[in-house]
Design a protein around this motif. Sequence first.
Motif, PDB file in Angstrom:
ATOM      1  N   VAL A  50       0.825  -1.122  -0.215  1.00 60.71           N
ATOM      2  CA  VAL A  50       0.004   0.077   0.016  1.00 60.71           C
ATOM      3  C   VAL A  50       0.805   1.334  -0.019  1.00 60.71           C
ATOM      4  CG1 VAL A  50      -0.135  -0.152   2.655  1.00 60.71           C
ATOM      5  CG2 VAL A  50      -2.096   1.389   1.134  1.00 60.71           C
ATOM      6  N   SER A  53      -0.192   6.960   0.796  1.00 60.53           N
ATOM      7  CA  SER A  53      -1.444   7.877   0.472  1.00 60.53           C
ATOM      8  C   SER A  53      -2.659   6.812   0.958  1.00 60.53           C
ATOM      9  CB  SER A  53      -1.715   8.395  -0.802  1.00 60.53           C
ATOM     10  OG  SER A  53      -1.885   7.237  -1.644  1.00 60.53           O
ATOM     11  N   GLY A  55      -3.968   4.727  -0.907  1.00 61.25           N
ATOM     12  CA  GLY A  55      -4.977   4.625  -2.151  1.00 61.25           C
ATOM     13  C   GLY A  55      -5.046   3.151  -2.548  1.00 61.25           C
ATOM     14  N   THR A  56      -4.788   2.869  -3.881  1.00 63.66           N
ATOM     15  CA  THR A  56      -4.832   1.721  -4.454  1.00 63.66           C
ATOM     16  C   THR A  56      -3.831   0.488  -3.454  1.00 63.66           C
ATOM     17  OG1 THR A  56      -5.274   2.801  -6.657  1.00 63.66           O
ATOM     18  CG2 THR A  56      -4.257   0.176  -6.718  1.00 63.66           C
ATOM     19  N   THR A  57      -4.308  -0.526  -3.321  1.00 63.78           N
ATOM     20  CA  THR A  57      -3.659  -1.592  -2.893  1.00 63.78           C
ATOM     21  C   THR A  57      -3.397  -2.686  -3.983  1.00 63.78           C
ATOM     22  OG1 THR A  57      -5.837  -2.698  -2.206  1.00 63.78           O
ATOM     23  CG2 THR A  57      -4.529  -1.218  -0.410  1.00 63.78           C
ATOM     24  N   TYR A  58      -2.156  -3.547  -3.357  1.00 60.97           N
ATOM     25  CA  TYR A  58      -1.720  -4.464  -4.542  1.00 60.97           C
ATOM     26  C   TYR A  58      -1.589  -5.848  -3.599  1.00 60.97           C
ATOM     27  CZ  TYR A  58      -0.422  -0.129  -7.002  1.00 60.97           C
ATOM     28  OH  TYR A  58      -0.741   1.185  -7.694  1.00 60.97           O
ATOM     29  N   TYR A  59      -1.814  -6.679  -4.427  1.00 63.62           N
ATOM     30  CA  TYR A  59      -1.932  -8.052  -3.738  1.00 63.62           C
ATOM     31  C   TYR A  59      -1.288  -9.199  -4.672  1.00 63.62           C
ATOM     32  CZ  TYR A  59      -5.265  -6.057  -0.340  1.00 63.62           C
ATOM     33  OH  TYR A  59      -5.857  -5.273   0.263  1.00 63.62           O
ATOM     34  N   LYS A  64      -5.587 -12.677  -3.051  1.00 62.19           N
ATOM     35  CA  LYS A  64      -6.679 -11.855  -3.540  1.00 62.19           C
ATOM     36  C   LYS A  64      -8.098 -12.459  -2.902  1.00 62.19           C
ATOM     37  CE  LYS A  64      -4.548  -9.118  -7.604  1.00 62.19           C
ATOM     38  NZ  LYS A  64      -4.624  -8.970  -9.049  1.00 62.19           N
ATOM     39  N   THR A  68      -6.430  -8.458   3.284  1.00 60.77           N
ATOM     40  CA  THR A  68      -6.519  -7.143   3.176  1.00 60.77           C
ATOM     41  C   THR A  68      -5.500  -6.377   3.892  1.00 60.77           C
ATOM     42  OG1 THR A  68      -9.078  -7.366   2.982  1.00 60.77           O
ATOM     43  CG2 THR A  68      -8.172  -5.163   3.462  1.00 60.77           C
ATOM     44  N   SER A  70      -3.890  -2.707   5.056  1.00 64.04           N
ATOM     45  CA  SER A  70      -4.598  -1.250   5.375  1.00 64.04           C
ATOM     46  C   SER A  70      -3.570  -0.712   6.262  1.00 64.04           C
ATOM     47  CB  SER A  70      -6.002  -1.409   6.204  1.00 64.04           C
ATOM     48  OG  SER A  70      -5.784  -2.174   7.370  1.00 64.04           O
TER      49      SER A  70
END
Length: 123
Positions: A50, A53, A55-59, A64, A68, A70
């Motif tokens: 992450v 910011s 914003g967009t998260t990546y997995y 997936k 999660t 955060s």
Amino acid sequence: VQLQASGGGLVQAGGSLRLSCAASGHTFSSYARGWFRQAPGKEREFVAAVPWSGGTTYYADSVKGRFTISSDNAKNTVYLQMNSLKPEDTAVYYCAARRSIVVTTTPSLYDYWGQGTQVTVSS
């Protein structure tokens, strides 16, 4: 900068765990944060990331829909919520931080690493 990972443990397949990674010595302003894992005999692999910011998260494809990532920037902490755990998720999980706003999945591009926390999923 020191990263302290916690929250690992032993859980049955289908269960959940929440990992935390608290940073000290520096605020993570403009740092990308990530989670990686390493199983015995295997290379360290990307799990999730992450940007500062939030914003967009990546997995990774393998997590997936189940994991999660955060962050709580006020607490300088990043989390990894892991649901529907599988035996193949068993590994030592590491948090990492990168002095860049750009997220990457490459472990060698991260500048700081936590000590790792063991996650064991029994079948």
